[in-house]
Design an enzyme around this catalytic site. Structure first.
Site, PDB file in Angstrom:
ATOM      1  N   SER A  26       0.806  -1.236   0.000  1.00 42.20           N
ATOM      2  CA  SER A  26       0.000   0.000   0.000  1.00 42.20           C
ATOM      3  C   SER A  26       0.835   1.281   0.000  1.00 42.20           C
ATOM      4  CB  SER A  26      -0.930   0.009   1.217  1.00 42.20           C
ATOM      5  OG  SER A  26      -0.177  -0.182   2.398  1.00 42.20           O
ATOM      6  N   ARG A  27       2.076   1.173   0.422  1.00 45.58           N
ATOM      7  CA  ARG A  27       2.879   2.396   0.565  1.00 45.58           C
ATOM      8  C   ARG A  27       4.340   2.098   0.249  1.00 45.58           C
ATOM      9  NH1 ARG A  27       3.368   3.700   5.863  1.00 45.58           N
ATOM     10  NH2 ARG A  27       2.343   1.859   6.723  1.00 45.58           N
ATOM     11  N   VAL A  76       0.150 -10.240   7.472  1.00 47.63           N
ATOM     12  CA  VAL A  76       1.067 -11.340   7.120  1.00 47.63           C
ATOM     13  C   VAL A  76       1.486 -12.166   8.341  1.00 47.63           C
ATOM     14  CG1 VAL A  76       1.983 -10.302   4.999  1.00 47.63           C
ATOM     15  CG2 VAL A  76       3.124  -9.839   7.191  1.00 47.63           C
ATOM     16  N   SER A 154      17.330  -5.977   5.093  1.00 45.92           N
ATOM     17  CA  SER A 154      17.763  -4.597   5.380  1.00 45.92           C
ATOM     18  C   SER A 154      19.255  -4.584   5.672  1.00 45.92           C
ATOM     19  CB  SER A 154      17.016  -4.074   6.608  1.00 45.92           C
ATOM     20  OG  SER A 154      17.618  -2.877   7.081  1.00 45.92           O
ATOM     21  N   TYR A 167      14.339  -5.601  15.005  1.00 51.79           N
ATOM     22  CA  TYR A 167      14.275  -5.461  13.542  1.00 51.79           C
ATOM     23  C   TYR A 167      15.488  -6.136  12.886  1.00 51.79           C
ATOM     24  CZ  TYR A 167      13.956  -2.834   9.080  1.00 51.79           C
ATOM     25  OH  TYR A 167      13.869  -2.454   7.758  1.00 51.79           O
ATOM     26  N   LYS A 171      15.498  -9.246  10.321  1.00 52.90           N
ATOM     27  CA  LYS A 171      16.051  -9.085   8.968  1.00 52.90           C
ATOM     28  C   LYS A 171      17.229 -10.045   8.730  1.00 52.90           C
ATOM     29  CE  LYS A 171      13.252  -5.917   7.372  1.00 52.90           C
ATOM     30  NZ  LYS A 171      12.314  -6.270   6.296  1.00 52.90           N
ATOM     31  N   ILE A 200      16.185   4.359   2.695  1.00 49.91           N
ATOM     32  CA  ILE A 200      15.245   4.673   1.599  1.00 49.91           C
ATOM     33  C   ILE A 200      14.180   5.630   2.144  1.00 49.91           C
ATOM     34  CG2 ILE A 200      13.674   3.700  -0.134  1.00 49.91           C
ATOM     35  CD1 ILE A 200      16.530   2.544  -0.385  1.00 49.91           C
TER      36      ILE A 200
HETATM   37  P1  NAP Z   1       6.444   1.574   4.910  1.00 48.30           P
HETATM   38  O1  NAP Z   1       6.430   2.761   4.018  1.00 48.30           O
HETATM   39  O2  NAP Z   1       6.236   1.748   6.367  1.00 48.30           O
HETATM   40  O3  NAP Z   1       5.376   0.515   4.332  1.00 48.30           O
HETATM   41  C1  NAP Z   1       5.201  -0.709   4.991  1.00 48.30           C
HETATM   42  C2  NAP Z   1       4.197  -1.538   4.240  1.00 48.30           C
HETATM   43  O4  NAP Z   1       4.046  -2.782   4.939  1.00 48.30           O
HETATM   44  C3  NAP Z   1       2.815  -0.907   4.186  1.00 48.30           C
HETATM   45  O5  NAP Z   1       2.214  -1.245   2.975  1.00 48.30           O
HETATM   46  C4  NAP Z   1       2.104  -1.564   5.348  1.00 48.30           C
HETATM   47  O6  NAP Z   1       0.685  -1.602   5.215  1.00 48.30           O
HETATM   48  C5  NAP Z   1       2.652  -2.974   5.219  1.00 48.30           C
HETATM   49  N1  NAP Z   1       2.492  -3.760   6.446  1.00 48.30           N
HETATM   50  C6  NAP Z   1       2.932  -3.463   7.685  1.00 48.30           C
HETATM   51  N2  NAP Z   1       2.582  -4.430   8.552  1.00 48.30           N
HETATM   52  C7  NAP Z   1       1.892  -5.349   7.836  1.00 48.30           C
HETATM   53  C8  NAP Z   1       1.257  -6.576   8.160  1.00 48.30           C
HETATM   54  N3  NAP Z   1       1.263  -7.052   9.400  1.00 48.30           N
HETATM   55  N4  NAP Z   1       0.637  -7.253   7.170  1.00 48.30           N
HETATM   56  C9  NAP Z   1       0.619  -6.779   5.902  1.00 48.30           C
HETATM   57  N5  NAP Z   1       1.206  -5.629   5.534  1.00 48.30           N
HETATM   58  C10 NAP Z   1       1.842  -4.924   6.488  1.00 48.30           C
HETATM   59  O7  NAP Z   1       7.837   0.787   4.791  1.00 48.30           O
HETATM   60  P2  NAP Z   1       8.926   0.749   3.626  1.00 48.30           P
HETATM   61  O8  NAP Z   1       9.998   1.693   3.993  1.00 48.30           O
HETATM   62  O9  NAP Z   1       8.285   0.834   2.291  1.00 48.30           O
HETATM   63  O10 NAP Z   1       9.519  -0.715   3.875  1.00 48.30           O
HETATM   64  C11 NAP Z   1       9.211  -1.820   3.049  1.00 48.30           C
HETATM   65  C12 NAP Z   1      10.192  -2.940   3.391  1.00 48.30           C
HETATM   66  O11 NAP Z   1      11.526  -2.488   3.169  1.00 48.30           O
HETATM   67  C13 NAP Z   1      10.125  -3.381   4.861  1.00 48.30           C
HETATM   68  O12 NAP Z   1      10.305  -4.762   4.960  1.00 48.30           O
HETATM   69  C14 NAP Z   1      11.304  -2.659   5.477  1.00 48.30           C
HETATM   70  O13 NAP Z   1      11.776  -3.306   6.622  1.00 48.30           O
HETATM   71  C15 NAP Z   1      12.300  -2.705   4.327  1.00 48.30           C
HETATM   72  N6  NAP Z   1      13.354  -1.698   4.411  1.00 48.30           N
HETATM   73  C16 NAP Z   1      13.056  -0.370   4.389  1.00 48.30           C
HETATM   74  C17 NAP Z   1      14.091   0.554   4.467  1.00 48.30           C
HETATM   75  C18 NAP Z   1      13.856   2.032   4.450  1.00 48.30           C
HETATM   76  O14 NAP Z   1      14.839   2.777   4.642  1.00 48.30           O
HETATM   77  N7  NAP Z   1      12.637   2.512   4.207  1.00 48.30           N
HETATM   78  C19 NAP Z   1      15.412   0.097   4.596  1.00 48.30           C
HETATM   79  C20 NAP Z   1      15.663  -1.261   4.621  1.00 48.30           C
HETATM   80  C21 NAP Z   1      14.621  -2.157   4.525  1.00 48.30           C
HETATM   81  P3  NAP Z   1      -0.256  -0.403   5.810  1.00 48.30           P
HETATM   82  O15 NAP Z   1      -0.215   0.702   4.818  1.00 48.30           O
HETATM   83  O16 NAP Z   1      -1.590  -1.041   5.924  1.00 48.30           O
HETATM   84  O17 NAP Z   1       0.336  -0.012   7.132  1.00 48.30           O
END
Ligand code: NAP
Length: 259
Positions: A26-27, A76, A154, A167, A171, A200
């Protein structure tokens, strides 16, 4: 479906050439993944945990790119909900070509202040979710003798991060899981890889103070934060025929922050 094309006419289903599944679509990175995989004759199934307009926005991007959008509210961490999600997907299209395990959360704190609930929640969503979804998708991919699974880990899972023991543990767990699955599924021509993003710009990192953001950016040789599309482009490559000899790898997308 709570977001996307409401009912799929028979004609549309028979036209589907590729079925893509993205968790947490979703995001942020998940939405960029959905958009990057979208093209005509492709069904993009995604889930999220909170029903709001963000799922509709992802669905609109998929549809604008010519894809079929199927969004569901599915936690999930829940085995039963994940099972329902995959039953719907396989019931409608009969196959899964690509699974991207992207859903993730943070509940940061120093270890001595970390609540057990925050430990469990992060492990259950970030690692338990990958287990639930991969088990479901693998059943179909094994039968079809084809498929690509991409797990979003991550930089924290490789380098560790103070304040993120829960976290980082989840990961790091994803990395061991990815390598085990790569070995287990290789004989069925299913590849399993992990992408390890660095910093990111998404909602997940938006709460960081400006001073913290500049401090992080000062440690990135390419001198900027990454964007969700930087991650999505690699996922599309890993799922393509060009990457069919790549499995069990952890590929970093971090501007050189960790080498
Ligand atoms: P985000 O913007 O917070 O988006 C998280 C997404 O996960 C949203 O769509 C959220 O849905 C969904 N979600 C959360 N809990 C859930 C659940 N229990 N069941 C189903 N969906 C769930 O995060 P992001 O930055 O895009 O991160 C995406 C992935 O990349 C994650 O695994 C994160 O750990 C990894 N990551 C991110 C970064 C970074 O710097 N951003 C760095 C390394 C790794 P809702 O909209 O309904 O809340």
């Amino acid at each position: 479906m709570s977001a996307g094309n409401p009912e799929l006419p028979e004609k549309m289903i028979s036209d589907i050439e590729q079925t893509i599944v993205v968790t947490g679509g979703s995001r942020g990175i998940g939405r960029a993944l959905c958009a990057a995989f979208s093209r005509p004759k492709t069904a993009v199934y995604f889930n999220y945990c909170c029903p709001d307009e963000t799922g509709d926005q992802t669905a609109s991007q998929i549809i604008a790119a010519g894809g079929i959008a199927r969004g569901m509210q599915i936690d999930v961490a829940s085995e039963a909900e994940v099972s329902r999600f995959f039953k719907t997907i396989v019931g409608e299209t009969g196959k899964i070509d690509v699974l991207v395990n992207n859903a993730g959360i943070t509940r940061d704190n120093l270890l001595i202040r970390m609540k057990s609930d925050d430990w469990r929640k992060v492990i259950d969503v970030n690692l338990g979710g990958v287990f639930h979804c991969t088990r479901e998708a693998a059943r179909t991919m094994i039968q079809k003798r084809a498929g690509s699974i991409i797990n979003i880990t991550s930089i924290a899972g490789v380098a560790g991060n103070a304040g993120q023991a829960n976290y980082a543990a989840a990961k790091a767990g994803i990395i061991g899981f990815t390598k085990s699955m790569a070995r287990e599924l290789a004989s069925r021509a299913v590849t399993v890889n992990a992408i390890a993003p660095g910093y990111i710009e998404t909602d997940m990192t938006s709460h960081l103070a400006d001073g913290v953001k500049s401090e992080i950016i000062s440690q990135i040789p390419l001198g900027r934060a990454g964007s969700p599309t930087d991650v999505a482009g690699l996922a599309v490559f890993l799922a393509s025929d060009a990457a069919r000899y790549i499995t069990g790898q952890v590929i970093h997308v971090n501007g050189g922050m960790y080498m």
